[in-house]
Design a protein around this motif. Structure first.
Motif, PDB file in Angstrom:
ATOM      1  N   GLN A  70      37.563  39.426  54.670  1.00  0.00           N
ATOM      2  CA  GLN A  70      36.953  38.762  53.545  1.00  0.00           C
ATOM      3  C   GLN A  70      36.121  38.746  52.523  1.00  0.00           C
ATOM      4  O   GLN A  70      36.294  38.635  51.927  1.00  0.00           O
ATOM      5  CB  GLN A  70      36.449  37.368  54.151  1.00  0.00           C
ATOM      6  N   SER A  71      35.518  40.016  53.033  1.00  0.00           N
ATOM      7  CA  SER A  71      35.010  40.920  52.316  1.00  0.00           C
ATOM      8  C   SER A  71      35.867  41.378  51.147  1.00  0.00           C
ATOM      9  O   SER A  71      35.711  41.714  49.811  1.00  0.00           O
ATOM     10  CB  SER A  71      34.218  41.975  52.872  1.00  0.00           C
ATOM     11  N   LEU A  72      36.974  41.954  51.467  1.00  0.00           N
ATOM     12  CA  LEU A  72      38.100  42.292  51.317  1.00  0.00           C
ATOM     13  C   LEU A  72      39.083  41.511  49.900  1.00  0.00           C
ATOM     14  O   LEU A  72      38.952  41.958  49.015  1.00  0.00           O
ATOM     15  CB  LEU A  72      38.856  43.057  52.151  1.00  0.00           C
ATOM     16  N   ILE A  73      38.960  40.632  50.671  1.00  0.00           N
ATOM     17  CA  ILE A  73      39.770  39.516  49.599  1.00  0.00           C
ATOM     18  C   ILE A  73      38.630  38.811  49.228  1.00  0.00           C
ATOM     19  O   ILE A  73      39.363  38.292  47.677  1.00  0.00           O
ATOM     20  CB  ILE A  73      40.071  38.103  50.464  1.00  0.00           C
ATOM     21  N   ASP A  74      37.708  38.400  49.296  1.00  0.00           N
ATOM     22  CA  ASP A  74      36.300  38.542  48.020  1.00  0.00           C
ATOM     23  C   ASP A  74      36.545  38.917  47.069  1.00  0.00           C
ATOM     24  O   ASP A  74      36.244  39.037  45.988  1.00  0.00           O
ATOM     25  CB  ASP A  74      35.122  38.154  48.482  1.00  0.00           C
ATOM     26  N   ALA A  75      36.417  40.395  47.394  1.00  0.00           N
ATOM     27  CA  ALA A  75      36.484  41.700  46.694  1.00  0.00           C
ATOM     28  C   ALA A  75      37.310  41.732  45.431  1.00  0.00           C
ATOM     29  O   ALA A  75      37.556  41.989  44.272  1.00  0.00           O
ATOM     30  CB  ALA A  75      35.287  43.074  47.025  1.00  0.00           C
ATOM     31  N   LEU A  76      38.959  41.681  46.411  1.00  0.00           N
ATOM     32  CA  LEU A  76      40.241  41.471  45.540  1.00  0.00           C
ATOM     33  C   LEU A  76      40.021  40.489  44.660  1.00  0.00           C
ATOM     34  O   LEU A  76      40.111  40.377  42.894  1.00  0.00           O
ATOM     35  CB  LEU A  76      40.729  41.370  46.256  1.00  0.00           C
ATOM     36  N   ALA A  77      39.826  39.196  44.577  1.00  0.00           N
ATOM     37  CA  ALA A  77      39.619  38.153  43.832  1.00  0.00           C
ATOM     38  C   ALA A  77      38.861  38.112  42.712  1.00  0.00           C
ATOM     39  O   ALA A  77      38.793  37.668  41.681  1.00  0.00           O
ATOM     40  CB  ALA A  77      39.586  36.709  44.459  1.00  0.00           C
ATOM     41  N   ALA A  78      37.490  38.967  43.023  1.00  0.00           N
ATOM     42  CA  ALA A  78      36.885  39.224  42.034  1.00  0.00           C
ATOM     43  C   ALA A  78      36.585  40.288  40.719  1.00  0.00           C
ATOM     44  O   ALA A  78      36.564  40.055  39.479  1.00  0.00           O
ATOM     45  CB  ALA A  78      35.392  40.137  42.875  1.00  0.00           C
ATOM     46  N   MET A  79      37.849  40.538  41.230  1.00  0.00           N
ATOM     47  CA  MET A  79      38.193  41.947  40.307  1.00  0.00           C
ATOM     48  C   MET A  79      39.714  41.012  39.257  1.00  0.00           C
ATOM     49  O   MET A  79      39.853  41.941  38.293  1.00  0.00           O
ATOM     50  CB  MET A  79      39.419  42.851  40.906  1.00  0.00           C
ATOM     51  N   VAL A  80      39.643  39.824  39.693  1.00  0.00           N
ATOM     52  CA  VAL A  80      40.726  39.364  38.800  1.00  0.00           C
ATOM     53  C   VAL A  80      40.185  38.950  37.367  1.00  0.00           C
ATOM     54  O   VAL A  80      40.581  38.622  36.087  1.00  0.00           O
ATOM     55  CB  VAL A  80      41.033  38.331  39.074  1.00  0.00           C
ATOM     56  N   GLY A  81      38.798  38.321  37.268  1.00  0.00           N
ATOM     57  CA  GLY A  81      38.266  38.646  36.072  1.00  0.00           C
ATOM     58  C   GLY A  81      38.256  37.298  36.061  1.00  0.00           C
ATOM     59  O   GLY A  81      38.989  36.072  36.128  1.00  0.00           O
ATOM     60  N   SER A  82      37.552  37.202  34.582  1.00  0.00           N
ATOM     61  CA  SER A  82      37.865  35.455  33.794  1.00  0.00           C
ATOM     62  C   SER A  82      38.830  35.292  32.153  1.00  0.00           C
ATOM     63  O   SER A  82      38.407  36.707  31.662  1.00  0.00           O
ATOM     64  CB  SER A  82      37.122  34.941  33.283  1.00  0.00           C
ATOM     65  N   ARG A  83      38.995  35.295  32.043  1.00  0.00           N
ATOM     66  CA  ARG A  83      39.761  35.481  30.007  1.00  0.00           C
ATOM     67  C   ARG A  83      38.636  34.903  29.528  1.00  0.00           C
ATOM     68  O   ARG A  83      39.415  35.576  28.182  1.00  0.00           O
ATOM     69  CB  ARG A  83      41.457  34.312  30.362  1.00  0.00           C
ATOM     70  N   ARG A  84      37.925  34.668  29.481  1.00  0.00           N
ATOM     71  CA  ARG A  84      36.934  34.023  28.708  1.00  0.00           C
ATOM     72  C   ARG A  84      35.981  35.034  28.427  1.00  0.00           C
ATOM     73  O   ARG A  84      34.765  35.415  27.474  1.00  0.00           O
ATOM     74  CB  ARG A  84      36.597  32.841  29.281  1.00  0.00           C
ATOM     75  N   SER A  85      35.916  36.065  29.587  1.00  0.00           N
ATOM     76  CA  SER A  85      35.082  37.697  29.701  1.00  0.00           C
ATOM     77  C   SER A  85      34.892  37.569  28.359  1.00  0.00           C
ATOM     78  O   SER A  85      36.301  38.152  28.089  1.00  0.00           O
ATOM     79  CB  SER A  85      34.653  38.250  30.773  1.00  0.00           C
ATOM     80  N   PRO A  86      33.954  37.903  27.748  1.00  0.00           N
ATOM     81  CA  PRO A  86      33.883  39.188  26.512  1.00  0.00           C
ATOM     82  C   PRO A  86      33.973  40.586  27.128  1.00  0.00           C
ATOM     83  O   PRO A  86      34.899  40.622  27.896  1.00  0.00           O
ATOM     84  CB  PRO A  86      32.229  39.217  26.066  1.00  0.00           C
ATOM     85  N   SER A  87      35.127  41.174  26.077  1.00  0.00           N
ATOM     86  CA  SER A  87      35.549  42.808  25.870  1.00  0.00           C
ATOM     87  C   SER A  87      34.319  43.338  26.464  1.00  0.00           C
ATOM     88  O   SER A  87      33.233  43.079  25.668  1.00  0.00           O
ATOM     89  CB  SER A  87      36.336  42.831  25.085  1.00  0.00           C
ATOM     90  N   PRO A  88      35.064  44.183  27.800  1.00  0.00           N
ATOM     91  CA  PRO A  88      33.877  45.686  27.335  1.00  0.00           C
ATOM     92  C   PRO A  88      33.732  46.101  26.458  1.00  0.00           C
ATOM     93  O   PRO A  88      34.170  46.389  25.716  1.00  0.00           O
ATOM     94  CB  PRO A  88      34.387  45.996  28.926  1.00  0.00           C
ATOM     95  N   TRP A  89      32.436  47.151  26.685  1.00  0.00           N
ATOM     96  CA  TRP A  89      33.182  48.055  25.581  1.00  0.00           C
ATOM     97  C   TRP A  89      33.451  48.549  25.147  1.00  0.00           C
ATOM     98  O   TRP A  89      32.881  49.873  24.008  1.00  0.00           O
ATOM     99  CB  TRP A  89      30.862  48.882  25.654  1.00  0.00           C
ATOM    100  N   TRP A  90      34.108  49.744  26.419  1.00  0.00           N
ATOM    101  CA  TRP A  90      34.985  50.994  26.156  1.00  0.00           C
ATOM    102  C   TRP A  90      35.853  49.961  25.463  1.00  0.00           C
ATOM    103  O   TRP A  90      36.883  50.958  24.834  1.00  0.00           O
ATOM    104  CB  TRP A  90      35.112  50.590  27.548  1.00  0.00           C
ATOM    105  N   ASP A  91      36.305  48.762  25.053  1.00  0.00           N
ATOM    106  CA  ASP A  91      37.667  47.860  24.481  1.00  0.00           C
ATOM    107  C   ASP A  91      37.462  49.011  23.026  1.00  0.00           C
ATOM    108  O   ASP A  91      38.543  49.433  22.723  1.00  0.00           O
ATOM    109  CB  ASP A  91      37.763  47.035  24.495  1.00  0.00           C
TER     110      ASP A  91
END
Length: 285
Positions: A70-91
């Motif tokens: 379950q810890s791995l599944i939760d971590a993978l799900a968290a990698m999806v991110g949100s479309r509304r998240s601001p662009s990271p600085w390196w973009d």
């Protein structure tokens, strides 16, 4: 989801991990597509990062693949991110610097702890602008002034992960040779070493020097960045080569690099002795 033209390193890593889960579960591409009720091309597109994933689909696929971690599944799900998240600085450097530079920024940003080992160069996360500029000025073939300044600015931006509130824990192994090379001349080198010594006093930073007196040591000559993820399966190694950035995420390779860094630490001075050697070399300049 619409096809991607240029997936990021993090998106490619999620795709790789979804393939690993499927293979470990003994599920074929055809079986996975049938279980989803989708065209058989969907699974290869997901695993090549051409098609994005939602958190719901990550969890559904993990269940289909019989993953019980379950810890791995939760971590993978968290990698999806949100479309509304601001662009990271390196973009802002996308299209201006090679993708490998951006991938390193992304890996460091999401790391829970960073370990590095350097023999000739000082860690990029602790380089001053003048030191970094002197290094990039030695590129072969030569970089234009704009390209050099972009790389310097990007390297300074990377340092946000080890500064301020919520700074990432960091352990750096540095050979004495890297401390004695005077990139940029005596004044620049002295300022760099003083900055490094000050950084070593931070609560989240541990710098360990391999002295010349240690003689031969494990991992000699290598430049390694080991970024720990939220779970060990999502750790990543970055190797800086003359041909560009190379990333390692195979489980056996990750275990080997963890062991190598542990072995390298056996040859280092203590943190206090390392700080004193850094200051001593700065005074000699």
């Amino acid at each position: 989801m619409a096809p991607r033209n240029a997936p990021t390193g993090r998106q490619r890593r999620l795709a790789t991990e979804m393939r690993r889960l499927r293979e470990q579960g003994g599920i074929s591409i055809q079986e996975a597509a049938a279980l989803l009720g989708a065209d058989r091309t969907l699974i290869p597109n997901i695993e090549a990062a051409r098609t994005g994933l939602s958190e719901e689909r990550v969890r559904r696929l993990a269940s289909m693949y019989k993953c019980l971690d379950q810890s791995l599944i939760d971590a993978l799900a968290a990698m999806v991110g949100s479309r509304r998240s601001p662009s990271p600085w390196w973009d802002e450097y996308r299209g201006k610097l090679p993708d490998g530079h951006l991938d390193v920024s992304e890996i460091e940003h999401h790391a829970t702890r960073i370990r590095t080992a350097q023999t000739v160069h000082l860690p990029g996360l602790f380089q001053t602008e003048d030191h970094a500029r002197a290094i990039f000025d030695l590129g072969v073939p030569p970089l234009s002034r704009l390209e050099v300044e972009l790389r310097v600015a990007h390297r300074m931006g990377r340092q946000s992960v080890i500064n301020g509130d919520g700074a990432t824990p960091y352990v750096g192994i540095i050979h004495e040779a890297a401390l004695r090379l005077t990139f940029g001349g005596r004044k620049v080198a002295q300022q760099q070493l003083n900055y490094l010594a000050e950084a070593a006093d931070r609560d989240n930073v541990t710098l360990l020097v391999v002295p010349f007196s240690a003689g031969a040591f494990y991992g000699a000559g290598q430049s390694i960045l080991y970024a720990e993820g939220p779970v060990p399966q999502l750790d990543t190694v970055h190797l800086d080569t003359s041909l560009g950035a190379h990333f390692v995420d195979a489980p056996t390779d990750l275990a080997n690099y963890r062991s190598l860094l542990d072995l390298m630490e056996r040859s280092t001075l203590s943190p206090a002795e390392s700080r004193e050697l850094i200051r001593s070399i700065a005074r000699e300049l």
